[in-house]
Design a protein around this motif. Structure first.
Motif, PDB file in Angstrom:
ATOM      1  N   LYS A   1      17.829 -16.705  -2.641  1.00 20.54           N
ATOM      2  CA  LYS A   1      18.277 -17.990  -3.187  1.00 20.54           C
ATOM      3  C   LYS A   1      17.501 -18.398  -4.440  1.00 20.54           C
ATOM      4  O   LYS A   1      16.329 -18.074  -4.572  1.00 20.54           O
ATOM      5  N   HIS A   2      18.140 -19.094  -5.333  1.00 22.12           N
ATOM      6  CA  HIS A   2      17.571 -19.588  -6.594  1.00 22.12           C
ATOM      7  C   HIS A   2      17.235 -18.462  -7.567  1.00 22.12           C
ATOM      8  O   HIS A   2      16.392 -18.634  -8.439  1.00 22.12           O
ATOM      9  N   GLY A   3      17.859 -17.287  -7.404  1.00 15.58           N
ATOM     10  CA  GLY A   3      17.640 -16.181  -8.328  1.00 15.58           C
ATOM     11  C   GLY A   3      16.268 -15.538  -8.224  1.00 15.58           C
ATOM     12  O   GLY A   3      15.853 -14.813  -9.122  1.00 15.58           O
ATOM     13  N   ILE A   4      15.563 -15.779  -7.137  1.00 15.20           N
ATOM     14  CA  ILE A   4      14.223 -15.210  -6.962  1.00 15.20           C
ATOM     15  C   ILE A   4      14.352 -13.727  -6.634  1.00 15.20           C
ATOM     16  O   ILE A   4      15.109 -13.342  -5.740  1.00 15.20           O
ATOM     17  N   LEU A   5      13.603 -12.902  -7.366  1.00 15.10           N
ATOM     18  CA  LEU A   5      13.616 -11.457  -7.164  1.00 15.10           C
ATOM     19  C   LEU A   5      12.333 -11.013  -6.463  1.00 15.10           C
ATOM     20  O   LEU A   5      11.235 -11.437  -6.839  1.00 15.10           O
ATOM     21  N   ILE A   6      12.489 -10.156  -5.475  1.00 12.75           N
ATOM     22  CA  ILE A   6      11.342  -9.569  -4.779  1.00 12.75           C
ATOM     23  C   ILE A   6      11.420  -8.060  -4.975  1.00 12.75           C
ATOM     24  O   ILE A   6      12.418  -7.435  -4.610  1.00 12.75           O
ATOM     25  N   PRO A   7      10.376  -7.460  -5.562  1.00  8.73           N
ATOM     26  CA  PRO A   7      10.400  -6.011  -5.777  1.00  8.73           C
ATOM     27  C   PRO A   7      10.420  -5.252  -4.450  1.00  8.73           C
ATOM     28  O   PRO A   7       9.688  -5.604  -3.516  1.00  8.73           O
ATOM     29  N   LEU A   8      11.236  -4.221  -4.361  1.00 11.82           N
ATOM     30  CA  LEU A   8      11.296  -3.414  -3.148  1.00 11.82           C
ATOM     31  C   LEU A   8       9.944  -2.766  -2.847  1.00 11.82           C
ATOM     32  O   LEU A   8       9.589  -2.579  -1.689  1.00 11.82           O
ATOM     33  N   ARG A   9       9.192  -2.437  -3.892  1.00  7.89           N
ATOM     34  CA  ARG A   9       7.877  -1.801  -3.709  1.00  7.89           C
ATOM     35  C   ARG A   9       6.886  -2.701  -2.990  1.00  7.89           C
ATOM     36  O   ARG A   9       5.878  -2.235  -2.480  1.00  7.89           O
ATOM     37  N   SER A  10       7.161  -4.007  -2.953  1.00  4.89           N
ATOM     38  CA  SER A  10       6.239  -4.940  -2.299  1.00  4.89           C
ATOM     39  C   SER A  10       6.548  -5.139  -0.817  1.00  4.89           C
ATOM     40  O   SER A  10       5.745  -5.732  -0.090  1.00  4.89           O
ATOM     41  N   LEU A  11       7.692  -4.634  -0.353  1.00  6.19           N
ATOM     42  CA  LEU A  11       8.107  -4.873   1.035  1.00  6.19           C
ATOM     43  C   LEU A  11       7.256  -4.112   2.040  1.00  6.19           C
ATOM     44  O   LEU A  11       6.943  -2.932   1.853  1.00  6.19           O
ATOM     45  N   ILE A  12       6.896  -4.805   3.102  1.00  8.69           N
ATOM     46  CA  ILE A  12       6.099  -4.223   4.195  1.00  8.69           C
ATOM     47  C   ILE A  12       6.975  -4.068   5.437  1.00  8.69           C
ATOM     48  O   ILE A  12       6.850  -3.088   6.165  1.00  8.69           O
ATOM     49  N   ALA A  13       7.856  -5.038   5.696  1.00  4.50           N
ATOM     50  CA  ALA A  13       8.730  -4.989   6.859  1.00  4.50           C
ATOM     51  C   ALA A  13      10.014  -5.762   6.587  1.00  4.50           C
ATOM     52  O   ALA A  13      10.030  -6.700   5.801  1.00  4.50           O
ATOM     53  N   VAL A  14      11.088  -5.309   7.245  1.00  4.40           N
ATOM     54  CA  VAL A  14      12.396  -5.965   7.136  1.00  4.40           C
ATOM     55  C   VAL A  14      13.013  -5.975   8.537  1.00  4.40           C
ATOM     56  O   VAL A  14      13.064  -4.941   9.193  1.00  4.40           O
TER      57      VAL A  14
ATOM     58  N   GLU B   1       0.826  -1.209   0.000  1.00 10.72           N
ATOM     59  CA  GLU B   1       0.000   0.000   0.000  1.00 10.72           C
ATOM     60  C   GLU B   1       0.858   1.257   0.000  1.00 10.72           C
ATOM     61  O   GLU B   1       0.503   2.258  -0.596  1.00 10.72           O
ATOM     62  N   VAL B   2       1.989   1.196   0.718  1.00 13.77           N
ATOM     63  CA  VAL B   2       2.924   2.320   0.783  1.00 13.77           C
ATOM     64  C   VAL B   2       4.273   1.843   0.273  1.00 13.77           C
ATOM     65  O   VAL B   2       4.757   0.787   0.686  1.00 13.77           O
ATOM     66  N   ASP B   3       4.878   2.614  -0.635  1.00 13.50           N
ATOM     67  CA  ASP B   3       6.197   2.264  -1.163  1.00 13.50           C
ATOM     68  C   ASP B   3       7.265   2.698  -0.158  1.00 13.50           C
ATOM     69  O   ASP B   3       7.525   3.883   0.006  1.00 13.50           O
ATOM     70  N   ASN B   4       7.861   1.730   0.531  1.00 10.55           N
ATOM     71  CA  ASN B   4       8.890   2.008   1.525  1.00 10.55           C
ATOM     72  C   ASN B   4      10.291   1.701   1.006  1.00 10.55           C
ATOM     73  O   ASN B   4      11.210   1.511   1.800  1.00 10.55           O
ATOM     74  N   SER B   5      10.457   1.673  -0.302  1.00 10.09           N
ATOM     75  CA  SER B   5      11.745   1.305  -0.905  1.00 10.09           C
ATOM     76  C   SER B   5      12.891   2.132  -0.336  1.00 10.09           C
ATOM     77  O   SER B   5      13.909   1.579   0.090  1.00 10.09           O
TER      78      SER B   5
END
Length: 88
Positions: free
Chosen positions: A73-86, A20-24
């Motif tokens: 791992k395995h070359g999987i990419l996760i868009p930064l725009r999808s992140l909610i928490a780290v 909902e919010v881009d926290n990139s």
């Protein structure tokens, strides 16, 4: 921490959507530290990201980081725009 805990291998089967919010920008320095921790100390990072099934959480090593994606791992990419928490 929010999100359903899943195995990192399951990420490839999910439809990842923007949060909902881009926290990139907010997460960039945290992710750079997570990248260093993973590469130097094999330390894991908890990532919560948005999918069409709701928030999902994985615990993984961050392999690489670009302006738009993190790679796990395995070359999987996760868009930064999808992140909610780290957390590490």
């Amino acid at each position: 921490m929010i999100g359903t805990l899943i195995e990192k291998e399951q990420v490839a089967n999910l439809k990842i959507i923007p949060a909902e919010v881009d926290n990139s920008a907010k997460f960039m320095s945290i992710l750079q530290s997570a990248l260093r921790l993973g590469n130097e100390f094999k330390s894991k990072t908890a990532l919560v990201f948005n999918t069409d099934e709701g928030p999902m959480r994985i615990e993984t090593t961050v392999w690489s980081l670009t302006e738009k994606y993190i790679q796990i791992k395995h070359g999987i990419l996760i868009p930064l725009r999808s992140l909610i928490a780290v957390e590490y």
